[in-house]
Design an enzyme around this catalytic site. Structure first.
Site, PDB file in Angstrom:
ATOM      1  N   LYS A  13      53.249  55.788 -13.114  1.00 16.66           N
ATOM      2  CA  LYS A  13      54.654  55.375 -12.989  1.00 16.66           C
ATOM      3  C   LYS A  13      54.815  54.140 -12.094  1.00 16.66           C
ATOM      4  O   LYS A  13      55.552  53.229 -12.430  1.00 16.66           O
ATOM      5  CB  LYS A  13      55.511  56.519 -12.419  1.00 16.66           C
ATOM      6  CG  LYS A  13      55.563  57.758 -13.270  1.00 16.66           C
ATOM      7  CD  LYS A  13      56.588  58.756 -12.756  1.00 16.66           C
ATOM      8  CE  LYS A  13      56.281  59.291 -11.381  1.00 16.66           C
ATOM      9  NZ  LYS A  13      55.022  60.081 -11.308  1.00 16.66           N
ATOM     10  N   ARG A  88      63.733  64.833  -8.470  1.00 14.27           N
ATOM     11  CA  ARG A  88      62.509  65.628  -8.594  1.00 14.27           C
ATOM     12  C   ARG A  88      62.803  67.017  -9.151  1.00 14.27           C
ATOM     13  O   ARG A  88      61.890  67.717  -9.572  1.00 14.27           O
ATOM     14  CB  ARG A  88      61.852  65.797  -7.212  1.00 14.27           C
ATOM     15  CG  ARG A  88      61.029  64.608  -6.784  1.00 14.27           C
ATOM     16  CD  ARG A  88      60.237  64.934  -5.537  1.00 14.27           C
ATOM     17  NE  ARG A  88      59.697  63.740  -4.901  1.00 14.27           N
ATOM     18  CZ  ARG A  88      58.567  63.156  -5.237  1.00 14.27           C
ATOM     19  NH1 ARG A  88      57.843  63.637  -6.215  1.00 14.27           N
ATOM     20  NH2 ARG A  88      58.136  62.087  -4.600  1.00 14.27           N
ATOM     21  N   ARG A 123      39.033  58.288  -7.965  1.00 11.51           N
ATOM     22  CA  ARG A 123      39.340  57.132  -7.114  1.00 11.51           C
ATOM     23  C   ARG A 123      38.491  57.155  -5.843  1.00 11.51           C
ATOM     24  O   ARG A 123      38.264  58.205  -5.258  1.00 11.51           O
ATOM     25  CB  ARG A 123      40.815  57.161  -6.682  1.00 11.51           C
ATOM     26  CG  ARG A 123      41.813  56.852  -7.770  1.00 11.51           C
ATOM     27  CD  ARG A 123      43.213  56.967  -7.171  1.00 11.51           C
ATOM     28  NE  ARG A 123      44.255  56.917  -8.186  1.00 11.51           N
ATOM     29  CZ  ARG A 123      45.482  57.389  -7.997  1.00 11.51           C
ATOM     30  NH1 ARG A 123      45.801  57.957  -6.845  1.00 11.51           N
ATOM     31  NH2 ARG A 123      46.389  57.302  -8.940  1.00 11.51           N
ATOM     32  N   ARG A 155      40.484  59.745  -0.761  1.00  8.04           N
ATOM     33  CA  ARG A 155      41.696  60.063   0.001  1.00  8.04           C
ATOM     34  C   ARG A 155      42.007  61.547  -0.165  1.00  8.04           C
ATOM     35  O   ARG A 155      41.755  62.122  -1.220  1.00  8.04           O
ATOM     36  CB  ARG A 155      42.894  59.263  -0.534  1.00  8.04           C
ATOM     37  CG  ARG A 155      42.849  57.781  -0.262  1.00  8.04           C
ATOM     38  CD  ARG A 155      44.145  57.108  -0.654  1.00  8.04           C
ATOM     39  NE  ARG A 155      44.762  57.747  -1.829  1.00  8.04           N
ATOM     40  CZ  ARG A 155      46.028  57.598  -2.192  1.00  8.04           C
ATOM     41  NH1 ARG A 155      46.823  56.851  -1.485  1.00  8.04           N
ATOM     42  NH2 ARG A 155      46.502  58.179  -3.266  1.00  8.04           N
ATOM     43  N   ARG A 166      49.433  69.388  -6.647  1.00  8.73           N
ATOM     44  CA  ARG A 166      50.553  68.473  -6.956  1.00  8.73           C
ATOM     45  C   ARG A 166      50.996  68.633  -8.408  1.00  8.73           C
ATOM     46  O   ARG A 166      52.185  68.566  -8.715  1.00  8.73           O
ATOM     47  CB  ARG A 166      50.145  67.027  -6.671  1.00  8.73           C
ATOM     48  CG  ARG A 166      50.029  66.745  -5.172  1.00  8.73           C
ATOM     49  CD  ARG A 166      49.383  65.410  -4.902  1.00  8.73           C
ATOM     50  NE  ARG A 166      50.236  64.293  -5.249  1.00  8.73           N
ATOM     51  CZ  ARG A 166      49.793  63.054  -5.490  1.00  8.73           C
ATOM     52  NH1 ARG A 166      48.502  62.800  -5.430  1.00  8.73           N
ATOM     53  NH2 ARG A 166      50.632  62.100  -5.803  1.00  8.73           N
TER      54      ARG A 166
END
Length: 209
Positions: A13, A88, A123, A155, A166
């Site tokens: 996004k 949200r 990542r 991370r 999440r």
């Protein structure tokens, strides 16, 4: 163009929002950024938000939406805006309606969970700011930064368990917004499984740009 961007964390996004901003010359309203700005500026809603944050509590929907409404009254939003990170939840979407904020389209970037987990948990970042991906943008030597030779790290947000948590929150709280906007005839779904350029092409086509 008054746009809401929907999609799971890691669906792309943020990347697409930047491209749409440039193309249509409209700002992206990211809740985190405007929350920090409102608190810094000491606006009425900003001070309310600060009192909740300092007490270690979640900022309630009406304060979040109030801050969004304050931001949307700014001159740079006259030609439209992109809402990223709000609403949200269904109550937040209803609060946006109740405040008279009109939306032209809710654009949903669809990416399956397995692909998001692969994208996000692959990542790797370096303390120098460089970023890599084990599959899509690997460093020359595995686990070592091409630019400065420092070790690469994952991370906390990108760890597989965090990504799963999440995604669970997204499916429970945010995904129902698709039906909410579908019922209003505002939902447009775009497949985000290809490259950034392929997704951009689909997004701009959906927007009629």
């Amino acid at each position: 163009m008054k746009l809401i961007l929907l999609g799971a964390p890691g669906a792309g996004k943020g990347t697409q929002a930047e491209i749409i901003c440039e193309k249509l010359n409209i700002p992206t309203i990211s809740t985190g950024a405007i929350l920090r700005q409102a608190m810094k500026d000491g606006t009425e809603m900003g001070l309310k938000a600060k009192s909740f944050i300092e007490a270690g509590a979640l900022v309630p929907d009406e304060v979040i939406i109030g801050i969004v409404k304050e931001r949307l009254a700014a001159d740079d939003c006259k030609n439209g805006f992109i809402l990223d990170g709000v609403p949200r939840t269904i109550p937040q979407a209803e609060a946006i309606d109740a405040m008279g904020i009109e939306i032209d389209m809710a654009l949903d970037i669809e990416v399956p969970d397995e692909m998001i987990i692969e994208r996000v948990s692959g990542r790797r970042v370096c303390s120098c700011g460089a970023s890599y991906h084990v599959k899509f943008k690997p460093s020359a030597v595995e686990g070592v930064c091409d630019k400065c030779g420092q070790p690469l790290t994952i991370r906390k947000d990108d760890e597989p368990q965090t990504v799963l948590d999440r995604l669970t929150t997204y499916h429970e709280q945010t995904e129902p917004l698709k039906d909410f906007y579908r019922a209003k005839g505002l939902l447009v779904e775009v497949e985000g499984t290809g490259t950034v350029a392929e997704t951009t092409e689909k997004v701009l086509k959906a927007l009629g740009v």
